[in-house]
Design an enzyme around this catalytic site. Structure first.
Site, PDB file in Angstrom:
ATOM      1  N   LYS A  96     -14.081   1.712   5.383  1.00  0.00           N
ATOM      2  CA  LYS A  96     -14.102   1.020   6.686  1.00  0.00           C
ATOM      3  C   LYS A  96     -14.219   2.078   7.766  1.00  0.00           C
ATOM      4  O   LYS A  96     -13.390   2.981   7.846  1.00  0.00           O
ATOM      5  CB  LYS A  96     -12.798   0.232   6.876  1.00  0.00           C
ATOM      6  CG  LYS A  96     -12.850  -1.150   6.292  1.00  0.00           C
ATOM      7  CD  LYS A  96     -12.056  -2.136   7.153  1.00  0.00           C
ATOM      8  CE  LYS A  96     -12.516  -3.539   6.873  1.00  0.00           C
ATOM      9  NZ  LYS A  96     -11.774  -4.545   7.616  1.00  0.00           N
ATOM     10  N   LYS A 135     -11.065   2.768   2.076  1.00  0.00           N
ATOM     11  CA  LYS A 135     -11.507   1.353   2.038  1.00  0.00           C
ATOM     12  C   LYS A 135     -12.979   1.224   2.451  1.00  0.00           C
ATOM     13  O   LYS A 135     -13.502   0.132   2.588  1.00  0.00           O
ATOM     14  CB  LYS A 135     -10.656   0.506   2.993  1.00  0.00           C
ATOM     15  CG  LYS A 135      -9.220   0.324   2.594  1.00  0.00           C
ATOM     16  CD  LYS A 135      -8.579  -0.825   3.372  1.00  0.00           C
ATOM     17  CE  LYS A 135      -8.380  -0.531   4.815  1.00  0.00           C
ATOM     18  NZ  LYS A 135      -7.670  -1.615   5.545  1.00  0.00           N
TER      19      LYS A 135
HETATM   20  N1  C2G Z   1      -8.567 -11.625   9.566  1.00  0.00           N
HETATM   21  C1  C2G Z   1      -8.662 -12.988   9.839  1.00  0.00           C
HETATM   22  N2  C2G Z   1      -9.756 -13.456  10.473  1.00  0.00           N
HETATM   23  C2  C2G Z   1     -10.750 -12.615  10.866  1.00  0.00           C
HETATM   24  C3  C2G Z   1     -10.644 -11.236  10.608  1.00  0.00           C
HETATM   25  C4  C2G Z   1      -9.531 -10.751   9.947  1.00  0.00           C
HETATM   26  O1  C2G Z   1      -7.751 -13.771   9.482  1.00  0.00           O
HETATM   27  N3  C2G Z   1     -11.840 -13.131  11.509  1.00  0.00           N
HETATM   28  C5  C2G Z   1      -7.373 -11.147   8.874  1.00  0.00           C
HETATM   29  C6  C2G Z   1      -7.703 -10.511   7.529  1.00  0.00           C
HETATM   30  O2  C2G Z   1      -7.807 -11.511   6.530  1.00  0.00           O
HETATM   31  C7  C2G Z   1      -6.497  -9.601   7.312  1.00  0.00           C
HETATM   32  C8  C2G Z   1      -6.111  -9.186   8.742  1.00  0.00           C
HETATM   33  O3  C2G Z   1      -6.758 -10.124   9.632  1.00  0.00           O
HETATM   34  O4  C2G Z   1      -5.413 -10.344   6.750  1.00  0.00           O
HETATM   35  C9  C2G Z   1      -6.575  -7.784   9.064  1.00  0.00           C
HETATM   36  O5  C2G Z   1      -7.960  -7.722   8.804  1.00  0.00           O
HETATM   37  P1  C2G Z   1      -8.634  -6.264   8.647  1.00  0.00           P
HETATM   38  O6  C2G Z   1      -8.223  -5.417   9.782  1.00  0.00           O
HETATM   39  O7  C2G Z   1     -10.079  -6.462   8.345  1.00  0.00           O
HETATM   40  O8  C2G Z   1      -7.867  -5.711   7.369  1.00  0.00           O
HETATM   41  P2  C2G Z   1      -8.494  -5.327   5.948  1.00  0.00           P
HETATM   42  O9  C2G Z   1      -9.545  -4.324   6.114  1.00  0.00           O
HETATM   43  O10 C2G Z   1      -8.781  -6.594   5.277  1.00  0.00           O
HETATM   44  O11 C2G Z   1      -7.272  -4.531   5.278  1.00  0.00           O
HETATM   45  O12 C2G Z   1      -3.939  -3.463   2.148  1.00  0.00           O
HETATM   46  C10 C2G Z   1      -4.636  -4.498   2.796  1.00  0.00           C
HETATM   47  C11 C2G Z   1      -5.752  -3.957   3.632  1.00  0.00           C
HETATM   48  O13 C2G Z   1      -5.295  -2.929   4.485  1.00  0.00           O
HETATM   49  C12 C2G Z   1      -6.388  -5.092   4.433  1.00  0.00           C
END
Ligand code: C2G
Length: 137
Positions: free
Chosen positions: A46, A44
């Site tokens: 990340k 990803k």
């Molecule tokens: N999130 C949120 N508000 C934020 C940060 C994150 O609502 N300020 C939510 C994201 O939208 C997501 C969840 O928290 O639903 C986890 O965010 P991340 O850890 O950044 O996950 P991500 O990298 O988006 O991975 O298969 C799906 C992926 O693994 C999602």
């Protein structure tokens, strides 16, 4: 029993994550989190500060989370939804539309993302810290 499932990296857990998890749990009785493993994070693009073991331990301590499973790839969601009989799939709306392919298997809900906080900003802030030279404290 209504099962909710969501996925993410959840690095350096913060209020945005907690708000997502609490709203997701409120939609059912059990919340399962597919936690991205370190290899999938690399896919990803990340660079999490905490490794999978640490991020898993933190999530498992969260009152809204009932089970943490490993997220290894983009392709596992249909199998997971079926294996865990998930009724609702939840993601923040930064993903709006991206997981609509799950609609034949479960309800798909995108929740408003929490503005003003992100793991990326926290990581950058932390990484911007000067290294603690010996004798500094
Ligand atoms: N999130 C949120 N508000 C934020 C940060 C994150 O609502 N300020 C939510 C994201 O939208 C997501 C969840 O928290 O639903 C986890 O965010 P991340 O850890 O950044 O996950 P991500 O990298 O988006 O991975 O298969 C799906 C992926 O693994 C999602």
């Amino acid at each position: 029993m209504k099962t909710v499932i969501t996925y993410g990296t959840f690095d350096v857990l913060h209020a945005g994550h907690i708000r997502l998890l609490s709203r997701a749990k409120a939609l059912g009785d059990r919340l399962i989190v597919g936690l991205s493993n370190d290899d999938f994070n690399a896919l990803k693009k990340k660079s999490a500060l905490l490794d999978f073991r640490n991020r898993k331990a933190v999530l498992e301590a969260c009152r809204y989370v009932d089970l943490v499973i490993e997220e290894k790839n983009w392709e596992q969601k249909v199998d997971d939804v079926q294996a865990y009989a998930a009724d609702i799939f939840v993601m923040g709306d930064d993903w709006k539309g991206k997981f609509d392919f799950l609609k034949p298997y479960c309800e798909v809900v995108y929740l408003p993302r929490t503005e003003g906080i992100s793991s990326t900003e926290i990581r950058d802030e932390l990484r911007g810290e000067p290294v603690l030279e010996a004798g500094r404290y």
